[in-house]
Scaffold this motif. Structure first.
Motif, PDB file in Angstrom:
ATOM      1  N   GLU A  84       0.901  -1.278  -0.149  1.00  0.00           N
ATOM      2  CA  GLU A  84      -0.234  -0.067  -0.260  1.00  0.00           C
ATOM      3  C   GLU A  84       0.589   1.691   0.481  1.00  0.00           C
ATOM      4  N   GLU A  85       1.863   1.293   1.615  1.00  0.00           N
ATOM      5  CA  GLU A  85       2.511   2.148   1.251  1.00  0.00           C
ATOM      6  C   GLU A  85       3.269   2.451  -0.246  1.00  0.00           C
ATOM      7  N   ARG A  88       1.254   4.284  -3.128  1.00  0.00           N
ATOM      8  CA  ARG A  88       0.304   5.476  -2.589  1.00  0.00           C
ATOM      9  C   ARG A  88       2.208   5.878  -3.404  1.00  0.00           C
ATOM     10  N   LYS A  89       3.292   6.093  -3.056  1.00  0.00           N
ATOM     11  CA  LYS A  89       4.742   6.991  -3.574  1.00  0.00           C
ATOM     12  C   LYS A  89       4.604   6.648  -4.931  1.00  0.00           C
ATOM     13  N   ALA A  91       1.563   6.554  -6.668  1.00  0.00           N
ATOM     14  CA  ALA A  91       0.458   7.298  -7.561  1.00  0.00           C
ATOM     15  C   ALA A  91       1.371   8.667  -6.848  1.00  0.00           C
ATOM     16  N   ALA A  92       2.190   9.314  -6.281  1.00  0.00           N
ATOM     17  CA  ALA A  92       2.328  10.308  -6.355  1.00  0.00           C
ATOM     18  C   ALA A  92       3.528  10.709  -7.128  1.00  0.00           C
TER      19      ALA A  92
END
Length: 238
Positions: A84-85, A88-89, A91-92
């Motif tokens: 998940e992390e 998220r990274k 996606a950023a």
């Protein structure tokens, strides 16, 4: 099996290691009671000692299996959080990349517009210079590209496309085009062609003369080449 052995087997089988160094056992009355490390170890050792060797092995196997399950769940949880992390990274990063790409497109559009404006300004300056001299050097013949280049120097940049649309339909940029039915002549199919003599005696062979006459005609009759093109679209002629 003796009562103490049966009780020891049941209690020991219920022993579960839920965290490192933490043991949860089943106390008397069937109610789960948390034990500290020392108590859990002593209790487990005592109970196992009361059991036959075969049953001890079964209890130990069950305990190890439970420990493995707990560790597997912990590993899955860690892996999921890590995934998940990472997502998220990523996606950023993707959002930043899209923002940069969008800004680059805006910057390119601005640069293209600035280049076009500069080219249009240069063309207008060429028109002013040509108008001041009053004529174009005449050639024995002209290609379509040459005729269009002359037109670009005479027609205002904002009106050129409309003028070009009309000429495309009327003569396909052939300055010697003749309509076999009406006798209309030249780039803008003046009828009769002799009308263009008001712009120059060389109207038959000089596309610049025809373009000047055509521009004046469209301005006088319709207001501009674009107004003439709007009329042409509505009526099929102008």
């Amino acid at each position: 099996m003796s009562p103490i052995s049966a009780r020891g087997f049941a209690v020991a089988s219920a022993t579960a290691v839920t965290t490192v160094g933490a043991v949860v056992g089943v106390g008397q009355g069937g109610v789960a009671q948390p034990l500290d490390d020392a108590e859990a170890t002593a209790s487990e050792s005592t109970l196992l000692a009361d059991l036959p060797v075969g049953q001890q092995a079964q209890v130990q196997s069950a305990t190890l299996t439970h420990q493995a399950d707990v560790q597997a769940i912990a590993a899955d949880t860690t892996a999921r959080k890590s995934a998940e992390e990472s997502a998220r990274k990523q996606a950023a990063k993707d959002a930043v990349a899209k923002q940069k790409a969008a800004q680059a497109a805006v910057d390119k559009a601005k640069a293209d517009k600035a280049a076009k404006d500069a080219a249009d300004k240069a063309a207008e300056n060429d028109v002013e210079s040509t108008s001041a001299s009053g004529s174009f050097p005449q050639q024995a013949s002209y290609t379509v590209a040459e005729v269009k280049a002359i037109a670009r120097q005479i027609i205002p940049s904002g009106q050129f496309q409309c003028f070009s649309n009309i000429v495309d339909h009327e003569s396909t940029w052939n300055y010697q085009a003749v309509n076999p039915s009406s006798g209309a002549y030249g780039l803008v199919q003046a009828y009769p062609g002799s009308k263009m003599s008001s712009a120059g005696a060389d109207w038959r062979t000089n596309p610049a003369t025809q373009i000047k006459w055509g521009l004046n005609y469209m301005n006088d009759r319709y207001g501009s080449p674009c107004d003439a093109w709007a009329f042409w679209q509505a009526n099929g002629s102008y």
